[in-house]
Design a protein around this motif. Structure first.
Motif, mmCIF file in Angstrom:
data_model
loop_
_atom_site.group_PDB
_atom_site.id
_atom_site.type_symbol
_atom_site.label_atom_id
_atom_site.label_comp_id
_atom_site.label_asym_id
_atom_site.label_seq_id
_atom_site.Cartn_x
_atom_site.Cartn_y
_atom_site.Cartn_z
ATOM 1 N N PRO A 97 -21.461 11.463 13.370
ATOM 2 C CA PRO A 97 -21.216 10.535 12.257
ATOM 3 C C PRO A 97 -22.466 10.236 11.429
ATOM 4 C CG PRO A 97 -20.190 9.738 14.265
ATOM 5 C CD PRO A 97 -21.081 10.878 14.645
ATOM 6 N N TRP A 98 -23.618 10.397 12.075
ATOM 7 C CA TRP A 98 -24.857 10.091 11.342
ATOM 8 C C TRP A 98 -25.006 10.955 10.086
ATOM 9 C CZ3 TRP A 98 -29.453 12.790 10.272
ATOM 10 C CH2 TRP A 98 -30.512 11.993 9.811
ATOM 11 N N PHE A 99 -24.443 12.132 10.118
ATOM 12 C CA PHE A 99 -24.562 13.065 8.989
ATOM 13 C C PHE A 99 -23.558 12.777 7.857
ATOM 14 C CE2 PHE A 99 -26.782 15.612 12.192
ATOM 15 C CZ PHE A 99 -27.877 16.079 11.457
ATOM 16 N N GLN A 100 -22.641 11.863 8.108
ATOM 17 C CA GLN A 100 -21.660 11.595 7.061
ATOM 18 C C GLN A 100 -22.357 11.117 5.788
ATOM 19 O OE1 GLN A 100 -18.483 8.971 8.303
ATOM 20 N NE2 GLN A 100 -18.096 10.169 10.159
ATOM 21 N N GLY A 101 -22.039 11.732 4.679
ATOM 22 C CA GLY A 101 -22.652 11.364 3.395
ATOM 23 C C GLY A 101 -23.999 11.995 3.170
ATOM 24 N N LYS A 102 -24.554 12.624 4.213
ATOM 25 C CA LYS A 102 -25.869 13.252 4.062
ATOM 26 C C LYS A 102 -25.763 14.760 3.796
ATOM 27 C CE LYS A 102 -28.379 9.988 7.051
ATOM 28 N NZ LYS A 102 -27.294 9.078 7.500
ATOM 29 N N ILE A 103 -24.686 15.341 4.296
ATOM 30 C CA ILE A 103 -24.498 16.792 4.097
ATOM 31 C C ILE A 103 -23.083 17.030 3.541
ATOM 32 C CG2 ILE A 103 -26.164 17.584 5.839
ATOM 33 C CD1 ILE A 103 -23.852 17.745 7.835
ATOM 34 N N PRO A 104 -22.941 18.088 2.745
ATOM 35 C CA PRO A 104 -21.642 18.351 2.108
ATOM 36 C C PRO A 104 -20.676 19.126 3.004
ATOM 37 C CG PRO A 104 -23.242 19.917 1.303
ATOM 38 C CD PRO A 104 -23.979 19.037 2.262
ATOM 39 N N PHE A 105 -20.844 19.026 4.298
ATOM 40 C CA PHE A 105 -19.939 19.726 5.225
ATOM 41 C C PHE A 105 -19.904 18.945 6.531
ATOM 42 C CE2 PHE A 105 -23.280 21.436 7.936
ATOM 43 C CZ PHE A 105 -24.387 21.487 7.095
ATOM 44 N N SER A 106 -18.998 19.317 7.383
ATOM 45 C CA SER A 106 -18.894 18.676 8.686
ATOM 46 C C SER A 106 -18.913 19.738 9.772
ATOM 47 C CB SER A 106 -17.595 17.864 8.763
ATOM 48 O OG SER A 106 -17.535 17.200 10.013
#
Lengths: 199, 274
Positions: free
Chosen positions: B165-174
């Motif tokens: 979840p930390w990457f949410q909004g930070k990278i354009p993919f999951s």
């Protein structure tokens, strides 16, 4: 200068530019002349086949409506000359021509005396013997045989024959004369024993 | 009459080669010369007999059929080409009319298309190879920089439910993180970094005492290789690609153990959890 085979074909009928329509009707003639020249069933098929292929290859350069027969017979003749049978015949012919070609520019030697000895009945009897005449043709040297085939069997004009065989018209005329003299002589020789026996 | 017609004239007479004037002169002579008339008659009979005897050989049907097929094929080819037959060679054993032309055209088309595909594939392979080399260099540099700085990860957690979840909004993919990890392997945390000007998730793992960086980025269009494997200064680089992701892992750990970790991450992306 227009080449002789560029002349209109006699009795050509409707003109066509299709190779199939031009070449296939000539196949029996090509095969017949090729067989007379090569005298071998296997060689003749190869010879005719190769002639067809060469003609196909060169058909682009053939002018539609011109003398296709002289054109394809020239291809046949050149193909024959470079074939095994043709090369062998040329070796033989070279000597024969060397010995007697000098007479080609002048009048052929005519055995008028021989003609005079024969009656019209004898002539007709000999000429009706197809096998005898064919044997006499087989005995002709190739240069005389080919010229008589093109002239009498294929009914080509002297100029067409000259073009096909790549020789002067004068040579065509002298070879035709020599061929006929040779045929008459051969027929006479074949009938001599019978005539002597029956006399 | 002493001046008989010459042999050449007699032959030309029976062969129809005399001009009108010559023919008129010859006829005039023949009318008064029995000898020349006899010779001319004989010549004429000989010519017609030779014509008949000379027609001796007829081509076998197979040869006629073969040459007819060849001629018709060439004519079809010529018409299809919009002109007279082209001087193309043909096989003697071809089947129906026109087949050779279409077959040749199809072969040429296939050959052309194949050449284009081969050229494009070669270009793509060369591009992918260059990009891969650049990527290896960059992940290697990033991994070494992470080790050298001994920096604390931007997100420190062994819990995949924290890291992802930390990457949410930070990278354009999951992406997914594996539920279970190979033995002696732990998740240390993650960084947001950049590879080739693109935001990348750098997952930090430990296998024993060996540090591992796993870079996940959005897949670019150029690279082709599904698996990535390389070595650089004692470090091993490996990876995989999915439909949307490109994953590269780098470590000095044993390649087999690195492969186990990479495999578990791969299975997490495809939903095939072990």
């Amino acid at each position: 200068m227009r080449l002789p085979w560029k002349r209109q074909v006699r009795n050509a009928g409707p003109q066509t530019s299709r190779f199939e329509d031009l070449a296939l009707p000539l196949l029996p003639s090509l095969y017949n002349v090729a067989f007379w020249l090569s005298r071998n069933a296997t060689d003749v098929e190869d010879l005719v086949q190769e002639t067809f292929l060469k003609a196909l290859r060169g058909f682009e350069s053939f002018e539609p409506g011109s003398n296709f027969k002289a054109w394809i017979f020239r291809i046949l003749r050149n193909t024959y000359l470079t074939s095994r049978a043709g090369l062998a015949a040329r070796r033989t012919v070279a000597l024969e021509d060397e010995l007697s070609e000098s007479s080609e520019s002048g009048p052929a030697q005519y055995p008028e005396a021989a003609i005079d000895r024969q009656t019209p009945e004898t002539n007709l009897f000999q000429l009706a013997d197809r096998a005898a005449l064919q044997a006499a043709m087989e005995a002709l040297p190739p240069p005389l045989l080919e010229v008589i085939l093109l002239c009498d069997v294929e009914e080509m004009k002297y100029r067409e024959i000259a073009t096909t065989l790549e020789i002067p018209i004068g040579t065509v005329m002298s070879r035709i004369a020599r061929a006929r003299v040779a045929l008459r002589a051969a027929l006479e020789n074949q009938y001599k024993p019978q005539r002597g026996f029956s006399a | 009459m002493t001046d008989h017609l010459s042999p050449a004239m007699l032959n030309a007479l029976v062969d129809g080669e005399l001009t009108a004037d010559q023919l008129a002169g010859a006829n005039e002579h023949l009318a008064g010369c029995a000898h020349c008339t006899s010779v001319a008659l004989h010549q004429s009979l000989l010519k017609s007999a030779t014509a008949k005897a000379g027609q001796r050989y007829t081509p076998p049907p197979q040869l006629q059929e073969r040459l007819a097929r060849l001629a018709s094929q060439e004519d079809s080819r010529g018409q299809a080409a919009g002109g007279r037959p082209t001087p193309a060679f043909a096989s003697w054993s071809m089947g129906r009319r026109g087949t050779l032309g279409w077959a040749a055209a199809a072969v040429l088309l296939l050959a052309s298309v194949s050449m284009i595909f081969v050229q494009r594939a070669t270009q793509r392979a060369e591009t992918a190879s260059a990009e891969h080399a650049a990527l290896v260099t960059e992940v290697f540099d990033q991994h070494v920089a992470t080790l050298a700085a001994n920096m604390t990860p931007q997100v420190v957690s062994t819990d995949r439910h924290t890291v992802k979840p930390w990457f949410q909004g930070k990278i354009p993919f999951s992406f997914n993180l594996p539920q279970g990890l190979p033995n002696d392997t732990t998740l240390d945390g993650a960084n947001l970094t950049y590879l080739r000007d693109q935001p990348v998730a750098q997952l930090l793992y430990s296998i024993g005492k060996h540090r591992v960086s796993v870079f996940l980025r959005q897949k670019s269009g150029a690279a082709e290789a599904n698996e990535t494997a390389a070595e650089r200064s004692g470090f091993h680089v490996t990876g995989f690609r999915t439909k949307d992701l490109e994953v590269v892992a780098v470590s000095d750990v044993d390649p087999a153990r690195l492969a186990e970790l990479v495999s578990s991450i791969k299975h997490a992306q495809t939903g095939d959890q072990k």
